[in-house]
Design a protein around this motif. Structure first.
Motif, PDB file in Angstrom:
ATOM      1  N   UNK A  46       0.842  -1.193   0.000  1.00 47.77           N
ATOM      2  CA  UNK A  46       0.000   0.000   0.000  1.00 47.77           C
ATOM      3  C   UNK A  46       0.874   1.238   0.000  1.00 47.77           C
ATOM      4  N   UNK A  47       0.498   2.203  -0.819  1.00 47.99           N
ATOM      5  CA  UNK A  47       1.136   3.513  -0.791  1.00 47.99           C
ATOM      6  C   UNK A  47       0.109   4.462  -0.204  1.00 47.99           C
ATOM      7  N   UNK A  48       0.350   4.860   1.024  1.00 42.63           N
ATOM      8  CA  UNK A  48      -0.547   5.757   1.738  1.00 42.63           C
ATOM      9  C   UNK A  48       0.125   7.119   1.803  1.00 42.63           C
ATOM     10  N   UNK A  49      -0.561   8.149   1.338  1.00 41.46           N
ATOM     11  CA  UNK A  49       0.036   9.478   1.226  1.00 41.46           C
ATOM     12  C   UNK A  49      -0.706  10.445   2.145  1.00 41.46           C
ATOM     13  N   UNK A  50      -0.136  10.727   3.321  1.00 35.83           N
ATOM     14  CA  UNK A  50      -0.752  11.725   4.199  1.00 35.83           C
ATOM     15  C   UNK A  50      -0.484  13.116   3.637  1.00 35.83           C
ATOM     16  N   UNK A  51      -1.484  13.994   3.707  1.00 34.46           N
ATOM     17  CA  UNK A  51      -1.315  15.329   3.133  1.00 34.46           C
ATOM     18  C   UNK A  51      -2.041  16.381   3.965  1.00 34.46           C
ATOM     19  N   UNK A  52      -1.530  17.607   3.872  1.00 33.38           N
ATOM     20  CA  UNK A  52      -2.178  18.762   4.495  1.00 33.38           C
ATOM     21  C   UNK A  52      -1.652  20.026   3.819  1.00 33.38           C
ATOM     22  N   UNK A  53      -2.520  20.719   3.134  1.00 36.25           N
ATOM     23  CA  UNK A  53      -2.174  21.985   2.471  1.00 36.25           C
ATOM     24  C   UNK A  53      -0.930  21.899   1.593  1.00 36.25           C
ATOM     25  N   UNK A  54      -0.829  20.870   0.785  1.00 41.01           N
ATOM     26  CA  UNK A  54       0.349  20.741  -0.085  1.00 41.01           C
ATOM     27  C   UNK A  54      -0.022  20.098  -1.420  1.00 41.01           C
ATOM     28  N   UNK A  55      -1.066  20.615  -2.066  1.00 42.90           N
ATOM     29  CA  UNK A  55      -1.564  20.020  -3.308  1.00 42.90           C
ATOM     30  C   UNK A  55      -0.510  20.006  -4.409  1.00 42.90           C
ATOM     31  N   UNK A  56       0.374  21.012  -4.456  1.00 44.84           N
ATOM     32  CA  UNK A  56       1.419  21.014  -5.491  1.00 44.84           C
ATOM     33  C   UNK A  56       2.356  19.826  -5.328  1.00 44.84           C
ATOM     34  N   UNK A  57       2.762  19.547  -4.098  1.00 44.15           N
ATOM     35  CA  UNK A  57       3.626  18.388  -3.847  1.00 44.15           C
ATOM     36  C   UNK A  57       2.855  17.089  -4.052  1.00 44.15           C
ATOM     37  N   UNK A  58       1.584  17.101  -3.718  1.00 41.15           N
ATOM     38  CA  UNK A  58       0.750  15.925  -3.929  1.00 41.15           C
ATOM     39  C   UNK A  58       0.684  15.594  -5.417  1.00 41.15           C
ATOM     40  N   UNK A  59       0.561  16.607  -6.243  1.00 41.31           N
ATOM     41  CA  UNK A  59       0.514  16.403  -7.693  1.00 41.31           C
ATOM     42  C   UNK A  59       1.781  15.674  -8.163  1.00 41.31           C
ATOM     43  N   UNK A 119      -2.180  -0.738  -3.507  1.00 38.91           N
ATOM     44  CA  UNK A 119      -3.226   0.187  -3.066  1.00 38.91           C
ATOM     45  C   UNK A 119      -2.613   1.578  -3.041  1.00 38.91           C
ATOM     46  N   UNK A 120      -3.327   2.570  -3.564  1.00 37.94           N
ATOM     47  CA  UNK A 120      -2.875   3.955  -3.499  1.00 37.94           C
ATOM     48  C   UNK A 120      -3.994   4.771  -2.866  1.00 37.94           C
ATOM     49  N   UNK A 121      -3.671   5.470  -1.784  1.00 41.65           N
ATOM     50  CA  UNK A 121      -4.696   6.270  -1.106  1.00 41.65           C
ATOM     51  C   UNK A 121      -4.070   7.529  -0.521  1.00 41.65           C
ATOM     52  N   UNK A 122      -4.783   8.640  -0.674  1.00 47.37           N
ATOM     53  CA  UNK A 122      -4.381   9.922  -0.095  1.00 47.37           C
ATOM     54  C   UNK A 122      -5.259  10.165   1.121  1.00 47.37           C
ATOM     55  N   UNK A 123      -4.613  10.478   2.258  1.00 43.66           N
ATOM     56  CA  UNK A 123      -5.329  10.771   3.507  1.00 43.66           C
ATOM     57  C   UNK A 123      -5.092  12.250   3.809  1.00 43.66           C
ATOM     58  N   UNK A 124      -6.131  13.057   3.660  1.00 45.72           N
ATOM     59  CA  UNK A 124      -6.015  14.511   3.838  1.00 45.72           C
ATOM     60  C   UNK A 124      -6.426  14.920   5.245  1.00 45.72           C
ATOM     61  N   UNK A 125      -5.604  15.742   5.868  1.00 43.11           N
ATOM     62  CA  UNK A 125      -5.863  16.219   7.232  1.00 43.11           C
ATOM     63  C   UNK A 125      -6.692  17.502   7.203  1.00 43.11           C
ATOM     64  N   UNK A 126      -7.784  17.478   6.448  1.00 43.15           N
ATOM     65  CA  UNK A 126      -8.733  18.598   6.375  1.00 43.15           C
ATOM     66  C   UNK A 126      -8.049  19.879   5.886  1.00 43.15           C
ATOM     67  N   UNK A 127      -7.408  19.783   4.724  1.00 40.06           N
ATOM     68  CA  UNK A 127      -6.708  20.934   4.139  1.00 40.06           C
ATOM     69  C   UNK A 127      -7.641  22.131   3.993  1.00 40.06           C
ATOM     70  N   UNK A 128      -7.071  23.328   4.180  1.00 39.03           N
ATOM     71  CA  UNK A 128      -7.857  24.557   4.106  1.00 39.03           C
ATOM     72  C   UNK A 128      -7.363  25.503   3.015  1.00 39.03           C
ATOM     73  N   UNK A 129      -6.161  25.282   2.471  1.00 35.53           N
ATOM     74  CA  UNK A 129      -5.574  26.230   1.519  1.00 35.53           C
ATOM     75  C   UNK A 129      -5.545  25.732   0.082  1.00 35.53           C
ATOM     76  N   UNK A 130      -5.894  24.478  -0.149  1.00 33.57           N
ATOM     77  CA  UNK A 130      -5.881  23.948  -1.506  1.00 33.57           C
ATOM     78  C   UNK A 130      -6.866  22.799  -1.625  1.00 33.57           C
ATOM     79  N   UNK A 131      -6.867  22.128  -2.761  1.00 32.51           N
ATOM     80  CA  UNK A 131      -7.875  21.103  -3.038  1.00 32.51           C
ATOM     81  C   UNK A 131      -7.218  19.765  -3.378  1.00 32.51           C
ATOM     82  N   UNK A 132      -6.783  18.997  -2.360  1.00 28.78           N
ATOM     83  CA  UNK A 132      -6.153  17.709  -2.655  1.00 28.78           C
ATOM     84  C   UNK A 132      -7.113  16.712  -3.310  1.00 28.78           C
ATOM     85  N   UNK A 133      -8.393  16.794  -2.994  1.00 28.33           N
ATOM     86  CA  UNK A 133      -9.349  15.879  -3.614  1.00 28.33           C
ATOM     87  C   UNK A 133      -9.426  16.127  -5.117  1.00 28.33           C
ATOM     88  N   UNK A 134      -9.378  17.380  -5.519  1.00 28.27           N
ATOM     89  CA  UNK A 134      -9.370  17.715  -6.940  1.00 28.27           C
ATOM     90  C   UNK A 134      -8.147  17.158  -7.647  1.00 28.27           C
TER      91      UNK A 134
END
Length: 155
Positions: free
Chosen positions: A24-37, A54-69
């Motif tokens: 599994x590749x689990x990618x924790x993220x928070x306000x870093x959509x550019x790096x996520x890309x 398995x590839x999954x992004x776990x977002x810590x309720x980002x407020x400055x960008x759109x990781x889901x997008x």
């Protein structure tokens, strides 16, 4: 092992009926959509398929960008996305990654996850002290997980 501890996460085993990829590749993220890309592009370029990884992004309720997008645009249905209902912090977000992974080989999973965290840290503009603290925390969590599941034995 069924005992609850107030400061330790309870990581339940993956149910038998759940499909288990090799890792599994689990990618924790928070306000870093550019790096996520960048991270997702790299992971997807190496994707052997859902039955293996398995590839999954776990977002810590980002407020400055759109990781889901970003996940929807790049992942095109291949990458799962989970958003915390509220900001839970680095440790709880990492814990959520552990709770959601399904891999049959947790040692590889742990190594891949820590590598992705270190790649994010190395690319961010934070001070050396914060980087070292995060690396030490990642190594400690990696060791704790692998000792707990029996991949590393202490004398």
């Amino acid at each position: 092992m069924s005992e609850q501890h107030p400061y330790r996460a309870t990581i339940l085993p993956v149910p038998n009926e759940t499909p288990r990829p090799l890792w599994s590749v689990m990618i924790p993220t928070y306000n870093c959509a550019n790096y996520l890309r960048e991270t997702l592009a790299s992971v997807l370029a190496q994707d052997p398929g859902a039955d293996v990884m398995q590839i999954e992004v776990i977002d810590d309720c980002s407020t400055k960008d759109d990781p889901q997008g970003v996940v929807e645009q790049l992942g095109r249905g291949r990458v799962n996305f989970y958003r915390q209902p509220e900001n839970v912090g680095y440790i709880r977000n990492f814990e959520t990654c552990l709770q959601r992974y399904r891999a049959a080989n947790s040692f590889i999973y742990s190594t891949v996850m820590i590598a992705s965290e270190m790649a994010f840290i190395a690319n961010s503009n934070v001070g050396l002290k914060k980087i070292l603290k995060s690396v030490l925390l990642s190594v400690a969590i990696f060791l704790w997980i692998n000792i707990a599941i029996g991949n590393i034995f202490l004398p």
